[in-house]
Design an enzyme around this catalytic site. Structure first.
Site, PDB file in Angstrom:
ATOM      1  N   ASN A 127       0.822  -1.205   0.000  1.00 11.48           N
ATOM      2  CA  ASN A 127       0.000   0.000   0.000  1.00 11.48           C
ATOM      3  C   ASN A 127       0.861   1.262   0.000  1.00 11.48           C
ATOM      4  OD1 ASN A 127      -2.130  -1.778   0.185  1.00 11.48           O
ATOM      5  ND2 ASN A 127      -2.319  -1.582   2.406  1.00 11.48           N
ATOM      6  N   VAL A 128       0.271   2.353  -0.464  1.00  2.85           N
ATOM      7  CA  VAL A 128       0.987   3.628  -0.576  1.00  2.85           C
ATOM      8  C   VAL A 128       0.321   4.707   0.278  1.00  2.85           C
ATOM      9  CG1 VAL A 128       1.868   3.093  -2.881  1.00  2.85           C
ATOM     10  CG2 VAL A 128      -0.336   4.264  -2.661  1.00  2.85           C
ATOM     11  N   HIS A 176       5.763  -0.387  -2.677  1.00  2.00           N
ATOM     12  CA  HIS A 176       5.376   0.423  -3.836  1.00  2.00           C
ATOM     13  C   HIS A 176       5.489   1.919  -3.580  1.00  2.00           C
ATOM     14  CE1 HIS A 176       2.799  -3.267  -5.131  1.00  2.00           C
ATOM     15  NE2 HIS A 176       4.044  -3.359  -5.546  1.00  2.00           N
ATOM     16  N   GLY A 187      -4.902  -9.065   3.587  1.00  2.00           N
ATOM     17  CA  GLY A 187      -5.601  -8.153   2.691  1.00  2.00           C
ATOM     18  C   GLY A 187      -4.999  -8.017   1.312  1.00  2.00           C
ATOM     19  N   SER A 210      -4.830 -10.076  -2.657  1.00  2.00           N
ATOM     20  CA  SER A 210      -5.145 -11.192  -3.549  1.00  2.00           C
ATOM     21  C   SER A 210      -3.895 -11.741  -4.204  1.00  2.00           C
ATOM     22  CB  SER A 210      -6.129 -10.737  -4.636  1.00  2.00           C
ATOM     23  OG  SER A 210      -5.522  -9.748  -5.466  1.00  2.00           O
ATOM     24  N   ILE A 261     -10.435 -11.478   2.112  1.00  2.00           N
ATOM     25  CA  ILE A 261     -11.794 -11.789   1.677  1.00  2.00           C
ATOM     26  C   ILE A 261     -11.757 -12.097   0.186  1.00  2.00           C
ATOM     27  CG2 ILE A 261     -14.155 -10.952   1.459  1.00  2.00           C
ATOM     28  CD1 ILE A 261     -13.626  -9.113   3.828  1.00  2.00           C
ATOM     29  N   CYS A 316     -10.015  -7.751   7.966  1.00  2.00           N
ATOM     30  CA  CYS A 316      -8.756  -7.700   8.724  1.00  2.00           C
ATOM     31  C   CYS A 316      -8.938  -7.017  10.074  1.00  2.00           C
ATOM     32  CB  CYS A 316      -7.690  -6.968   7.916  1.00  2.00           C
ATOM     33  SG  CYS A 316      -7.454  -7.602   6.232  1.00  2.00           S
TER      34      CYS A 316
END
Length: 312
Positions: free
Chosen positions: A142-143, A159, A258, A260, A285, A302
């Site tokens: 995540n950013v 990232h 969290g 995929s 999920i 989460c």
């Protein structure tokens, strides 16, 4: 989907007006449906964490949807499920001034909301695991800087981070909040209403809204500015990849939270863990690219599950 985000210049100051749905209700809009918590699965995750002595955790967009940030791939609520829009491509951003203008206009409108979002119980739980010595290293795809806001320090932002901006030509770096002030100075009468929220601080604007938006250049060399993130079509710095791969090899277990794992930049570390024969647990999920490699798979939010785990 209109979230009532309106940005207008008033008496020299930029104001944001958010509907009640945008300010609070939108948080739940981006979390995909999931089955009720299974007490037996919770016990299995507890056992997994308890047995781990050097636990590496890798997080993805699914940990931040409960903070109000949309993701791309979640069933029914992700960007791909809601719209036919695609994320900006690295090559297009570098080649095209109009693409950069459109990106920054949308980011300018989305920034006040995005930058004000806070960690949810999942971020705080992982920060607490680190503080208590349970979490060996945290890798996030995540950013959004939410792990940093929660106090995590043993952290790699795979990232990059939207809270930093760099010059494409000279590499000079500035805080994103400083760029917001430059945008405001260059666009004193510009106004826009967003027509929807997208991942990573992006919003939907019409082409007409974007056309008059002025974009500043690097104050040092005049080059184009870019958020310090890895856009789609770009690659993660090889030194950062090697650093994370070493952390995976030093770990004794890997927990995915969290994600995929559809993007190779994160999936490659699952392959490293498999080569090391590390036990892998996945909390996400919906299906992931690595379900067949995991000894434990949980389909739960989460922020509901992680606080239930005792890190001692």
């Amino acid at each position: 989907m209109n979230f009532g985000l309106t940005f207008r210049a008033a008496k020299g100051r930029w104001m944001v007006k958010s509907s009640r749905q945008c300010s609070r209700g939108s948080i739940g809009l981006f979390v995909p449906p999931s089955p009720p918590l299974d007490p037996e699965k919770v016990k299995e995750l507890q056992r997994f964490v308890t047995l781990s002595k050097r636990l590496l955790v890798m997080t993805g967009a699914g940990i931040s949807t409960e903070s109000g940030i949309p993701d791309y791939r979640s069933e029914k609520v992700g960007l791909y499920a809601r719209t036919d829009r695609k994320p900006i491509q690295h090559g297009d951003f570098l080649r095209s001034a109009p693409v950069r203008q459109r990106y920054w206009a949308r980011n300018f409108v989305g920034w006040p909301r995005f930058s004000s979002l806070q960690p949810n119980p999942a971020h705080w739980a992982l920060s607490n695991w680190e503080r208590l010595g349970k979490l060996y290293w945290l890798v996030t795809q995540n950013v959004d800087a939410l792990h940093t806001k929660a106090g995590s320090q043993r952290l790699t932002e795979l990232h990059g981070c939207m809270h930093r901006v760099l010059c494409v030509d000279c590499g000079d770096q500035i805080p994103r909040r400083a760029l917001q002030e430059r945008f405001e100075a260059l666009n004193p009468t510009w106004s826009a209403e967003a027509h929807g929220l997208a991942p990573d601080g992006d919003v939907f604007l019409t082409e007409e809204q974007v056309q008059s938006f002025q974009v500043p250049s690097c104050a040092r060399c005049g080059g184009p500015l870019k958020p310090d993130v890895v856009f789609f079509g770009d690659t993660v710095n090889p030194d950062k990849v090697d650093f994370v791969r070493r952390r995976v090899k030093e770990a004794d277990s890997l927990l995915v939270v969290g994600s995929s794992l559809q993007v190779y930049s994160g999936y490659r570390f699952i392959l490293t863990a498999r080569e090391k024969q590390l036990p892998i647990a996945i909390l996400n999920i919906g299906p992931t690219r690595s379900d067949d490699l995991a000894c434990l798979k949980l389909d739960s939010p989460c922020g509901e599950l992680l606080p239930l785990i005792d890190p001692h």
